[in-house]
Design an enzyme around this catalytic site. Structure first.
Site, PDB file in Angstrom:
ATOM      1  N   ARG A  71     -33.762  26.817  90.147  1.00 49.12           N
ATOM      2  CA  ARG A  71     -33.812  26.226  88.804  1.00 49.12           C
ATOM      3  C   ARG A  71     -34.389  24.816  88.811  1.00 49.12           C
ATOM      4  NH1 ARG A  71     -31.744  29.083  84.281  1.00 49.12           N
ATOM      5  NH2 ARG A  71     -32.597  31.063  84.948  1.00 49.12           N
ATOM      6  N   HIS A 128     -22.884  30.233  73.121  1.00 44.36           N
ATOM      7  CA  HIS A 128     -23.633  30.468  74.358  1.00 44.36           C
ATOM      8  C   HIS A 128     -23.980  29.174  75.083  1.00 44.36           C
ATOM      9  CE1 HIS A 128     -24.860  34.598  72.521  1.00 44.36           C
ATOM     10  NE2 HIS A 128     -23.687  34.628  73.112  1.00 44.36           N
ATOM     11  N   CYS A 158     -17.043  19.754  90.659  1.00 46.61           N
ATOM     12  CA  CYS A 158     -16.201  19.146  89.618  1.00 46.61           C
ATOM     13  C   CYS A 158     -15.244  18.140  90.258  1.00 46.61           C
ATOM     14  CB  CYS A 158     -15.416  20.243  88.893  1.00 46.61           C
ATOM     15  SG  CYS A 158     -14.251  19.592  87.685  1.00 46.61           S
ATOM     16  N   SER A 200     -29.804  38.641  64.655  1.00 45.51           N
ATOM     17  CA  SER A 200     -29.921  40.095  64.545  1.00 45.51           C
ATOM     18  C   SER A 200     -28.531  40.734  64.503  1.00 45.51           C
ATOM     19  CB  SER A 200     -30.732  40.649  65.717  1.00 45.51           C
ATOM     20  OG  SER A 200     -30.166  40.221  66.940  1.00 45.51           O
ATOM     21  N   ASN A 224     -32.201  36.028  56.254  1.00 49.37           N
ATOM     22  CA  ASN A 224     -33.007  36.645  57.316  1.00 49.37           C
ATOM     23  C   ASN A 224     -34.190  37.360  56.660  1.00 49.37           C
ATOM     24  OD1 ASN A 224     -33.903  38.288  59.554  1.00 49.37           O
ATOM     25  ND2 ASN A 224     -31.852  38.069  60.441  1.00 49.37           N
ATOM     26  N   ALA A 242     -35.330  30.863  56.898  1.00 50.44           N
ATOM     27  CA  ALA A 242     -34.212  29.949  56.657  1.00 50.44           C
ATOM     28  C   ALA A 242     -34.680  28.556  56.237  1.00 50.44           C
ATOM     29  CB  ALA A 242     -33.346  29.859  57.905  1.00 50.44           C
TER      30      ALA A 242
HETATM   31  P1  OAD Z   1     -32.452  37.590  67.890  1.00 48.58           P
HETATM   32  O1  OAD Z   1     -33.775  37.295  68.476  1.00 48.58           O
HETATM   33  O2  OAD Z   1     -31.751  38.820  68.324  1.00 48.58           O
HETATM   34  O3  OAD Z   1     -32.565  37.656  66.299  1.00 48.58           O
HETATM   35  C1  OAD Z   1     -33.246  36.669  65.581  1.00 48.58           C
HETATM   36  C2  OAD Z   1     -33.149  37.002  64.110  1.00 48.58           C
HETATM   37  O4  OAD Z   1     -33.733  35.936  63.392  1.00 48.58           O
HETATM   38  C3  OAD Z   1     -33.852  38.292  63.700  1.00 48.58           C
HETATM   39  O5  OAD Z   1     -32.976  39.073  62.907  1.00 48.58           O
HETATM   40  C4  OAD Z   1     -35.040  37.787  62.867  1.00 48.58           C
HETATM   41  O6  OAD Z   1     -35.386  38.672  61.812  1.00 48.58           O
HETATM   42  C5  OAD Z   1     -34.491  36.493  62.325  1.00 48.58           C
HETATM   43  N1  OAD Z   1     -35.516  35.480  61.959  1.00 48.58           N
HETATM   44  C6  OAD Z   1     -36.745  35.298  62.485  1.00 48.58           C
HETATM   45  N2  OAD Z   1     -37.343  34.247  61.901  1.00 48.58           N
HETATM   46  C7  OAD Z   1     -36.473  33.741  60.991  1.00 48.58           C
HETATM   47  C8  OAD Z   1     -36.500  32.638  60.086  1.00 48.58           C
HETATM   48  N3  OAD Z   1     -37.555  31.848  59.983  1.00 48.58           N
HETATM   49  N4  OAD Z   1     -35.396  32.431  59.321  1.00 48.58           N
HETATM   50  C9  OAD Z   1     -34.315  33.231  59.407  1.00 48.58           C
HETATM   51  N5  OAD Z   1     -34.224  34.268  60.254  1.00 48.58           N
HETATM   52  C10 OAD Z   1     -35.283  34.530  61.048  1.00 48.58           C
HETATM   53  O7  OAD Z   1     -31.540  36.281  68.130  1.00 48.58           O
HETATM   54  P2  OAD Z   1     -29.941  36.158  68.116  1.00 48.58           P
HETATM   55  O8  OAD Z   1     -29.348  37.032  67.081  1.00 48.58           O
HETATM   56  O9  OAD Z   1     -29.645  34.713  68.083  1.00 48.58           O
HETATM   57  O10 OAD Z   1     -27.961  35.258  74.127  1.00 48.58           O
HETATM   58  O11 OAD Z   1     -29.581  36.732  69.543  1.00 48.58           O
HETATM   59  C11 OAD Z   1     -28.250  36.630  69.988  1.00 48.58           C
HETATM   60  C12 OAD Z   1     -28.218  36.368  71.460  1.00 48.58           C
HETATM   61  O12 OAD Z   1     -29.052  37.313  72.142  1.00 48.58           O
HETATM   62  C13 OAD Z   1     -28.801  35.039  71.877  1.00 48.58           C
HETATM   63  O13 OAD Z   1     -27.896  33.964  71.768  1.00 48.58           O
HETATM   64  C14 OAD Z   1     -29.161  35.275  73.329  1.00 48.58           C
HETATM   65  C15 OAD Z   1     -29.761  36.648  73.210  1.00 48.58           C
HETATM   66  O14 OAD Z   1     -29.650  37.441  74.357  1.00 48.58           O
HETATM   67  C16 OAD Z   1     -27.982  34.751  75.379  1.00 48.58           C
HETATM   68  O15 OAD Z   1     -28.996  34.332  75.893  1.00 48.58           O
HETATM   69  C17 OAD Z   1     -26.667  34.753  76.072  1.00 48.58           C
END
Ligand code: OAD
Length: 265
Positions: A71, A128, A158, A200, A224, A242
């Protein structure tokens, strides 16, 4: 924006006014307009690179020094410009404003980018982790990255419990930090409305947050551009980015407040 979306924005503002305790569940989509790619969808990180394996944390535990060295050398050779140059967008500022005026109490974010805090949000749980922080995997104590002297050779130890200190960012297969999970679920139990923005809503346990609010009779407002598994059970869905929708919600809230004051006067 379409008239229909305007109507939905007014409805969302009305729901926020009627609610006693509003929280937000946030995902990567809120930072898309800050130049940070989402994970899923057409240009998503996992769509392009494939989702990391679920034993990422296990690999780290097997040889933390090797992980750390890899890293640190990746960082030394350039870092990650998407993340490093990102600034909050109007959606982050709108959320901070909702908190400031007392219309929203707590943000539960799945993002690690720290942009809510830069925009001024104070009440926040980071499901996260945070890429600018380090955390002891033994006792969960956190530090700002800059507070620790990091060497290229091995992760810090630590000073309290002698546990391994790693980046606060949660790896695949790593348990969610207990303080973040317990605070998030406490907030969800208190809430009668949840704004679900840019997620999502498929990654658990974070995706349980709106489900808890709904199970307790609360209302969901989704922001969304695309449909999610939650869309059908939302009181109102705001289909737009958003960064455009959230400032319009704050504006509608203000307008409705002024109208009420004028009627009362
Ligand atoms: P995703 O990539 O799964 O989903 C992103 C969402 O944002 C989708 O539903 C898009 O339609 C929406 N989107 C895109 N552009 C947008 C905008 N301008 N305004 C509003 N919405 C928009 O991301 P997360 O749901 O955050 O975890 O994913 C959850 C977790 O999955 C993340 O925290 C990460 C990933 O694996 C880890 O890394 C531990």
């Amino acid at each position: 924006m379409t008239t229909d979306l305007d109507g939905c924005i007014s409805k969302a503002a009305r729901i926020l006014r009627e609610s006693r305790y509003v929280i937000s569940l946030i995902g990567a989509g809120i930072s898309a307009e800050s130049g940070i790619p989402t994970f899923r969808g057409p240009d998503g990180l996992w769509t392009r690179l494939g989702e990391p394996s679920n034993n990422q944390y296990q690999h780290f535990l097997e040889d933390p020094k090797a992980w750390w060295r890899q890293r640190m050398s990746a960082q030394a050779s350039g870092g990650n410009s998407h993340w490093d140059n990102a600034k909050p967008n109007p959606a982050h500022y709108a959320l901070a404003e909702l908190e400031r005026i007392g219309a929203m109490r707590h943000v539960i974010t799945q993002n690690i980018d720290n942009l809510h805090q830069v925009a001024g949000t104070r009440g926040i749980s980071e499901f996260h982790g945070n890429r600018f922080k380090m955390r002891c995997i033994g006792c969960n104590r956190r530090w700002d990255r800059a507070e620790l002297e990091l060497t290229a050779e091995a992760p810090p130890e630590c000073p309290d419990c002698h546990g391994i200190v790693k980046s606060d960012t949660v790896m695949f297969g790593e348990p969610i930090p207990p303080d973040a999970i317990s605070r998030s679920f406490e907030e969800a139990e208190k809430a009668d409305c949840c704004l679900v923005i840019g997620t999502s809503a498929v990654v658990y346990p974070a995706a349980n947050v709106p489900l808890i609010v709904r199970r307790n009779g609360g209302r969901l407002i989704e922001v969304n551009p695309l449909e999610t598994p939650l869309s059908d059970v939302c009181a109102v869905v705001l289909r737009g980015p958003a960064g455009e929708v959230m400032p319009a919600v704050v504006e509608a809230l203000r307008r409705q407040g002024n109208e009420t004051a004028a009627t009362a006067g």
